[in-house]
Enzyme design. Structure first.
Site, PDB file in Angstrom:
ATOM      1  N   GLY A 130       2.909  -6.105  -4.568  1.00 15.52           N
ATOM      2  CA  GLY A 130       3.605  -4.840  -4.759  1.00 15.52           C
ATOM      3  C   GLY A 130       2.813  -3.706  -4.154  1.00 15.52           C
ATOM      4  O   GLY A 130       1.593  -3.836  -3.932  1.00 15.52           O
ATOM      5  N   GLN A 151       0.072   4.863  -2.827  1.00 10.23           N
ATOM      6  CA  GLN A 151      -0.990   4.023  -2.266  1.00 10.23           C
ATOM      7  C   GLN A 151      -1.071   4.111  -0.744  1.00 10.23           C
ATOM      8  O   GLN A 151      -2.034   3.636  -0.150  1.00 10.23           O
ATOM      9  CB  GLN A 151      -0.792   2.559  -2.682  1.00 10.23           C
ATOM     10  CG  GLN A 151      -0.955   2.339  -4.174  1.00 10.23           C
ATOM     11  CD  GLN A 151      -0.794   0.880  -4.517  1.00 10.23           C
ATOM     12  OE1 GLN A 151       0.322   0.393  -4.669  1.00 10.23           O
ATOM     13  NE2 GLN A 151      -1.889   0.151  -4.616  1.00 10.23           N
ATOM     14  N   CYS A 211      -5.230  -4.543  -8.198  1.00 11.62           N
ATOM     15  CA  CYS A 211      -4.509  -3.508  -7.461  1.00 11.62           C
ATOM     16  C   CYS A 211      -5.125  -3.374  -6.078  1.00 11.62           C
ATOM     17  O   CYS A 211      -6.352  -3.374  -5.948  1.00 11.62           O
ATOM     18  CB  CYS A 211      -4.608  -2.187  -8.228  1.00 11.62           C
ATOM     19  SG  CYS A 211      -3.771  -0.813  -7.428  1.00 11.62           S
ATOM     20  N   LEU A 212      -4.285  -3.253  -5.072  1.00 14.20           N
ATOM     21  CA  LEU A 212      -4.793  -3.117  -3.697  1.00 14.20           C
ATOM     22  C   LEU A 212      -5.618  -1.839  -3.524  1.00 14.20           C
ATOM     23  O   LEU A 212      -6.425  -1.755  -2.609  1.00 14.20           O
ATOM     24  CB  LEU A 212      -3.632  -3.133  -2.698  1.00 14.20           C
ATOM     25  CG  LEU A 212      -2.863  -4.460  -2.609  1.00 14.20           C
ATOM     26  CD1 LEU A 212      -1.686  -4.337  -1.650  1.00 14.20           C
ATOM     27  CD2 LEU A 212      -3.777  -5.609  -2.189  1.00 14.20           C
ATOM     28  N   HIS A 263       3.619  -2.246 -13.135  1.00 12.26           N
ATOM     29  CA  HIS A 263       2.383  -1.812 -12.463  1.00 12.26           C
ATOM     30  C   HIS A 263       2.704  -0.810 -11.350  1.00 12.26           C
ATOM     31  O   HIS A 263       2.098   0.256 -11.268  1.00 12.26           O
ATOM     32  CB  HIS A 263       1.664  -3.054 -11.912  1.00 12.26           C
ATOM     33  CG  HIS A 263       0.444  -2.756 -11.109  1.00 12.26           C
ATOM     34  ND1 HIS A 263      -0.822  -3.161 -11.485  1.00 12.26           N
ATOM     35  CD2 HIS A 263       0.278  -2.081  -9.934  1.00 12.26           C
ATOM     36  CE1 HIS A 263      -1.706  -2.740 -10.576  1.00 12.26           C
ATOM     37  NE2 HIS A 263      -1.062  -2.101  -9.627  1.00 12.26           N
ATOM     38  N   GLU A 264       3.690  -1.161 -10.523  1.00 11.90           N
ATOM     39  CA  GLU A 264       4.023  -0.270  -9.388  1.00 11.90           C
ATOM     40  C   GLU A 264       4.642   1.043  -9.867  1.00 11.90           C
ATOM     41  O   GLU A 264       4.337   2.106  -9.333  1.00 11.90           O
ATOM     42  CB  GLU A 264       4.966  -0.966  -8.403  1.00 11.90           C
ATOM     43  CG  GLU A 264       4.400  -2.218  -7.745  1.00 11.90           C
ATOM     44  CD  GLU A 264       2.996  -2.071  -7.207  1.00 11.90           C
ATOM     45  OE1 GLU A 264       2.636  -0.978  -6.713  1.00 11.90           O
ATOM     46  OE2 GLU A 264       2.232  -3.046  -7.273  1.00 11.90           O
ATOM     47  N   HIS A 271       2.219   3.627 -10.922  1.00 11.68           N
ATOM     48  CA  HIS A 271       1.610   4.371  -9.799  1.00 11.68           C
ATOM     49  C   HIS A 271       2.377   5.675  -9.529  1.00 11.68           C
ATOM     50  O   HIS A 271       1.786   6.664  -9.105  1.00 11.68           O
ATOM     51  CB  HIS A 271       1.633   3.539  -8.514  1.00 11.68           C
ATOM     52  CG  HIS A 271       0.475   2.598  -8.350  1.00 11.68           C
ATOM     53  ND1 HIS A 271      -0.825   3.017  -8.217  1.00 11.68           N
ATOM     54  CD2 HIS A 271       0.442   1.240  -8.272  1.00 11.68           C
ATOM     55  CE1 HIS A 271      -1.615   1.960  -8.071  1.00 11.68           C
ATOM     56  NE2 HIS A 271      -0.875   0.876  -8.100  1.00 11.68           N
TER      57      HIS A 271
HETATM   58 CO    CO Z   1      -1.588  -1.037  -7.924  1.00 11.90          CO
END
Ligand code: CO
Length: 147
Positions: free
Chosen positions: A46, A51, A88-89, A130-131, A134
């Site tokens: 995701g 991000q 998380c990226l 999670h997304e 953000h």
């Molecule tokens: Co994340």
């Protein structure tokens, strides 16, 4: 399509609230395509617009080959709970246990502005939560289960 740079933790953009998308144009389509490509290249499941440095309520999620694009997502109901590891990226090299709902129902728009509704369970629900966090400047470790 093009890869975009992924913003890392510590950059203030990750802590701001994203704005609703009001214009559904080619630029939005390109953003979604780029985010999908960037997510795949980074081996993630995701990615949310903050991000890649943009405060727009846009996220992509792909789990087990099922790909979803969310514009202006809102969770309208949730049930159950699940605990599991998340990473998380934007926070490389870390993982924490987080409790999420087991099942969520979401209203959202697609890249053309069509209004949609979907119900997601299990890991897909976790990835969505999670997304979507953000988009409100929340990072998963804010919700980590205390050890
Ligand atoms: Co994340």
């Amino acid at each position: 399509m093009a890869l975009r740079d992924i913003v890392k933790d510590g950059n203030p953009v990750l802590r701001k609230k994203s704005r609703e998308v009001e214009v559904f144009d080619e630029k939005l389509g390109k953003l979604l395509d780029d985010m999908h490509e960037t997510m795949i290249a980074a081996d993630g499941c995701g990615l949310a617009a903050p991000q890649v440095g943009l405060l727009k309520r846009v996220a992509v999620v792909e789990v087990d080959g099922d790909y979803f694009e969310f514009v202006n997502p809102v969770i309208i109901s949730q049930s159950g709970s699940q605990q599991g590891p998340e990473g998380c990226l934007s926070v490389p090299g870390r993982s924490e246990e987080v409790i999420r709902p087991y099942k969520i129902t979401v209203i959202f728009q697609d890249r053309k502005g069509n209004k949609l509704k979907g119900t997601f369970e299990d890991f897909l629900a976790r990835a969505c939560c999670h997304e979507f966090d953000h988009l409100d400047g929340i990072l998963y470790y804010d919700k980590a289960v205390k050890k």
